[in-house]
Design a protein around this motif. Structure first.
Motif, PDB file in Angstrom:
ATOM      1  N   VAL A  19      45.935  34.568  32.593  1.00  0.00           N
ATOM      2  CA  VAL A  19      46.219  33.076  32.666  1.00  0.00           C
ATOM      3  C   VAL A  19      47.590  32.644  33.132  1.00  0.00           C
ATOM      4  O   VAL A  19      48.579  33.258  32.221  1.00  0.00           O
ATOM      5  CB  VAL A  19      45.741  32.237  31.193  1.00  0.00           C
ATOM      6  N   ARG A  20      47.839  32.048  34.184  1.00  0.00           N
ATOM      7  CA  ARG A  20      49.125  31.675  34.625  1.00  0.00           C
ATOM      8  C   ARG A  20      49.428  30.078  34.596  1.00  0.00           C
ATOM      9  O   ARG A  20      48.420  29.427  35.046  1.00  0.00           O
ATOM     10  CB  ARG A  20      49.148  31.980  36.279  1.00  0.00           C
ATOM     11  N   THR A  21      50.385  29.763  33.898  1.00  0.00           N
ATOM     12  CA  THR A  21      50.458  28.517  33.564  1.00  0.00           C
ATOM     13  C   THR A  21      51.574  27.762  34.500  1.00  0.00           C
ATOM     14  O   THR A  21      51.784  26.428  34.596  1.00  0.00           O
ATOM     15  CB  THR A  21      50.672  28.151  32.206  1.00  0.00           C
ATOM     16  N   ALA A  22      52.413  28.578  35.204  1.00  0.00           N
ATOM     17  CA  ALA A  22      53.444  27.776  35.976  1.00  0.00           C
ATOM     18  C   ALA A  22      54.023  28.821  37.083  1.00  0.00           C
ATOM     19  O   ALA A  22      53.868  30.110  36.719  1.00  0.00           O
ATOM     20  CB  ALA A  22      54.624  27.554  34.957  1.00  0.00           C
ATOM     21  N   ARG A  29      38.994  36.132  35.010  1.00  0.00           N
ATOM     22  CA  ARG A  29      38.545  37.061  33.928  1.00  0.00           C
ATOM     23  C   ARG A  29      37.771  38.147  34.688  1.00  0.00           C
ATOM     24  O   ARG A  29      36.955  37.762  35.905  1.00  0.00           O
ATOM     25  CB  ARG A  29      37.484  36.361  32.973  1.00  0.00           C
ATOM     26  N   HIS A  30      37.455  39.251  34.441  1.00  0.00           N
ATOM     27  CA  HIS A  30      36.610  40.345  34.980  1.00  0.00           C
ATOM     28  C   HIS A  30      36.332  41.337  33.894  1.00  0.00           C
ATOM     29  O   HIS A  30      37.067  41.727  32.780  1.00  0.00           O
ATOM     30  CB  HIS A  30      37.234  41.114  36.185  1.00  0.00           C
ATOM     31  N   THR A 189      44.967  38.966  28.376  1.00  0.00           N
ATOM     32  CA  THR A 189      44.405  39.518  27.037  1.00  0.00           C
ATOM     33  C   THR A 189      43.117  40.618  27.501  1.00  0.00           C
ATOM     34  O   THR A 189      42.715  40.801  28.673  1.00  0.00           O
ATOM     35  CB  THR A 189      43.767  38.354  26.290  1.00  0.00           C
ATOM     36  N   LEU A 190      42.940  41.482  26.548  1.00  0.00           N
ATOM     37  CA  LEU A 190      41.983  42.524  26.720  1.00  0.00           C
ATOM     38  C   LEU A 190      41.068  42.657  25.605  1.00  0.00           C
ATOM     39  O   LEU A 190      41.639  42.793  24.387  1.00  0.00           O
ATOM     40  CB  LEU A 190      42.477  43.738  27.097  1.00  0.00           C
ATOM     41  N   GLY A 219      40.809  43.170  42.750  1.00  0.00           N
ATOM     42  CA  GLY A 219      40.734  41.987  42.089  1.00  0.00           C
ATOM     43  C   GLY A 219      42.201  41.288  41.997  1.00  0.00           C
ATOM     44  O   GLY A 219      42.569  40.102  42.438  1.00  0.00           O
ATOM     45  N   ILE A 220      43.106  42.122  41.603  1.00  0.00           N
ATOM     46  CA  ILE A 220      44.636  41.717  41.627  1.00  0.00           C
ATOM     47  C   ILE A 220      45.131  41.309  42.944  1.00  0.00           C
ATOM     48  O   ILE A 220      45.368  40.137  43.207  1.00  0.00           O
ATOM     49  CB  ILE A 220      45.333  42.838  41.105  1.00  0.00           C
TER      50      ILE A 220
END
Length: 248
Positions: A19-22, A29-30, A189-190, A219-220
């Motif tokens: 999750v990137r907020t800024a 998710r994967h 998170t994992l 994906g990255i």
């Protein structure tokens, strides 16, 4: 193959979330699967499934050690730490059909009495570089460490990480929060559930996700392109001086 608590190897069916907020909000998710192994008792796999799970010392630390355990011990020795032969638990992707990409490999390092001494978080970026963070975690598995390695082209190398790295049990729950002067712009998170590392379980995981580690890398890259096209500015990759013990 054996299943674990204190046993040599287990599988974790996992969900990874970023999750990137800024300065832009973006999340994904994967699903993947990871191995949790004792570095002194790496699983000996039946011939049929060996192409789907291989642990290669070239994929960790400086890539020149005779084993992953030897590479870890060399890294710890450079930090003044001697485990005295204590148990080390590693959480990582194995090579699948000759390919592997580990954004994060975690090592829980115990001394000869069984007490946890430290956690090592080995981070790989998509540019073929590696960096290890030495964590002295508290009773909840948390530690703070200064960011010292270029991972995302959309973040400079500044701020600090708050990592939560409790030893996996029936459930896996790790998190990494990036903190900067502007706040907390990124969280990873994992989450996972332990499964016995049987031949059948590995084959089932391989059938569901035959290119598991390649999919993580792709994906990255895909999400990076998406952010670039949305106009997120790129921070140039600084010249990296590898840690002495993890140089390529």
């Amino acid at each position: 193959m054996n299943s674990t608590g204190q046993a040599p190897a287990t599988l974790y069916e996992c969900v990874v979330a970023h999750v990137r907020t800024a300065p832009l909000r973006h999340a994904f998710r994967h699903r993947t699967y990871l191995w949790c192994v004792d570095l002194d008792q790496l699983p000996v796999l039946p011939l049929l499934v060996r192409p789907f799970a291989r642990f290669d010392p070239r994929d960790h630390f400086n890539g020149r050690a005779v084993s992953i355990r030897a590479g870890l011990d060399e890294f710890l020795a450079a930090q003044g730490i001697d485990l005295g032969g204590g148990r080390v638990v590693m959480l990582a992707h194995a090579r699948v059909l000759g390919l592997v990409f580990n954004p994060l490999t975690a090592y829980w390092c115990h001394d000869a009495s069984g007490a946890l001494v430290c956690v090592v978080a080995e981070v790989h970026n998509t540019y073929g570089q590696r960096h290890c963070y030495l964590l002295h975690t508290d009773e909840t598995g948390e530690a703070t460490v200064e960011k010292a390695f270029y991972v995302s082209p959309f973040f400079p190398v500044d701020g600090h990480y708050r990592m939560r790295m409790p030893l996996p049990g029936a459930r896996l729950a790790l998190s990494v929060h990036l903190h900067t002067d502007e706040g907390r712009p990124f969280t990873a998170t994992l989450r996972g559930r332990r499964r016995p590392a049987t031949t059948g379980a590995l084959l089932a995981a391989a059938v569901r996700r035959p290119w598991s580690t390649a999919a993580v890398w792709a994906g990255i890259r895909r999400h990076g392109i998406h952010l670039f096209l949305r106009g997120l500015p790129v921070h140039p990759r600084p010249r990296y001086s590898p840690q002495k013990d993890v140089s390529p």
